[in-house]
Design a protein around this motif. Structure first.
Motif, PDB file in Angstrom:
ATOM      1  N   LYS A   2      63.378  51.517  48.812  1.00 53.23           N
ATOM      2  CA  LYS A   2      63.601  51.146  47.419  1.00 53.23           C
ATOM      3  C   LYS A   2      62.456  50.273  46.929  1.00 53.23           C
ATOM      4  CE  LYS A   2      68.549  51.574  47.170  1.00 53.23           C
ATOM      5  NZ  LYS A   2      69.782  51.001  46.672  1.00 53.23           N
ATOM      6  N   ARG A   3      62.125  50.470  45.662  1.00 46.32           N
ATOM      7  CA  ARG A   3      61.060  49.691  45.028  1.00 46.32           C
ATOM      8  C   ARG A   3      61.651  48.941  43.850  1.00 46.32           C
ATOM      9  NH1 ARG A   3      55.791  53.089  44.039  1.00 46.32           N
ATOM     10  NH2 ARG A   3      54.935  51.026  44.144  1.00 46.32           N
ATOM     11  N   ASN A   4      60.971  47.893  43.438  1.00 45.25           N
ATOM     12  CA  ASN A   4      61.400  47.113  42.277  1.00 45.25           C
ATOM     13  C   ASN A   4      60.756  47.686  41.019  1.00 45.25           C
ATOM     14  OD1 ASN A   4      62.941  45.268  43.743  1.00 45.25           O
ATOM     15  ND2 ASN A   4      61.141  44.063  44.227  1.00 45.25           N
ATOM     16  N   TYR A   5      61.576  47.822  39.978  1.00 45.02           N
ATOM     17  CA  TYR A   5      61.119  48.345  38.698  1.00 45.02           C
ATOM     18  C   TYR A   5      61.614  47.450  37.575  1.00 45.02           C
ATOM     19  CZ  TYR A   5      60.077  52.755  41.053  1.00 45.02           C
ATOM     20  OH  TYR A   5      59.561  53.720  41.883  1.00 45.02           O
ATOM     21  N   GLU A   6      60.936  47.563  36.460  1.00 48.62           N
ATOM     22  CA  GLU A   6      61.380  46.914  35.232  1.00 48.62           C
ATOM     23  C   GLU A   6      61.506  48.011  34.176  1.00 48.62           C
ATOM     24  OE1 GLU A   6      60.189  42.745  34.053  1.00 48.62           O
ATOM     25  OE2 GLU A   6      58.920  43.957  32.741  1.00 48.62           O
ATOM     26  N   LEU A   7      62.657  48.049  33.514  1.00 50.04           N
ATOM     27  CA  LEU A   7      62.930  49.063  32.512  1.00 50.04           C
ATOM     28  C   LEU A   7      63.189  48.382  31.174  1.00 50.04           C
ATOM     29  CD1 LEU A   7      63.660  51.976  31.606  1.00 50.04           C
ATOM     30  CD2 LEU A   7      66.000  51.496  32.369  1.00 50.04           C
ATOM     31  N   VAL A   8      62.424  48.756  30.166  1.00 44.33           N
ATOM     32  CA  VAL A   8      62.608  48.239  28.815  1.00 44.33           C
ATOM     33  C   VAL A   8      63.133  49.384  27.962  1.00 44.33           C
ATOM     34  CG1 VAL A   8      61.497  47.184  26.813  1.00 44.33           C
ATOM     35  CG2 VAL A   8      60.658  46.666  29.111  1.00 44.33           C
ATOM     36  N   ILE A   9      64.241  49.117  27.274  1.00 46.10           N
ATOM     37  CA  ILE A   9      64.848  50.127  26.417  1.00 46.10           C
ATOM     38  C   ILE A   9      64.920  49.573  25.000  1.00 46.10           C
ATOM     39  CG2 ILE A   9      66.980  51.361  25.905  1.00 46.10           C
ATOM     40  CD1 ILE A   9      67.477  51.564  28.838  1.00 46.10           C
ATOM     41  N   VAL A  10      64.522  50.401  24.020  1.00 39.53           N
ATOM     42  CA  VAL A  10      64.604  50.032  22.613  1.00 39.53           C
ATOM     43  C   VAL A  10      65.595  50.965  21.935  1.00 39.53           C
ATOM     44  CG1 VAL A  10      63.331  49.686  20.473  1.00 39.53           C
ATOM     45  CG2 VAL A  10      62.187  49.313  22.660  1.00 39.53           C
TER      46      VAL A  10
END
Length: 118
Positions: A2-10
């Motif tokens: 598993k990897r770390n992610y950042e998700l931005v949703i508009v």
């Protein structure tokens, strides 16, 4: 792995609270279905957009800190692209502390070499 992610949703800034909540719950359920883990979610609120998107001038921003299996990132991108309620999204890998430390050390060595040449 598993990897770390950042998700931005508009989402649409004028959407009702119930519609925003339903859209975000749909994303959370989808991520958990891919064996992902939501570490944190932050609601940044409604902000003006730099340019209109689908005749919308404001967006509601939400940021998720995620852990996902690497192949699942592609699936998340494909699925979010199909969601009509999402104006924009961005999924990016998040550097770990080890990578940042290595990058900082590399930058320091580069600066020392540049100073020695001067």
């Amino acid at each position: 792995m598993k990897r770390n992610y950042e998700l931005v949703i508009v989402l649409d800034g004028k959407a009702t609270v119930a519609k925003k909540k339903a859209s975000l719950e749909k994303v959370e359920t989808f991520i958990k279905g891919l064996e992902g883990k939501i570490i944190e979610s932050l609601d940044w609120g409604v902000k003006d957009l730099a340019y209109p998107i689908k005749k919308t001038f404001s967006g509601s921003y939400t940021i998720f800190q995620l852990e996902l299996p690497a192949p699942a990132a592609r699936v998340v991108n494909e699925r979010l692209r199909l969601e009509e309620d999402i104006l924009r999204y961005l999924l990016m890998t998040k550097e770990t502390k080890v990578v940042r430390i290595k990058n900082a050390a590399r930058e320091a060595r580069k600066e020392e070499k540049d100073e020695q040449k001067s």
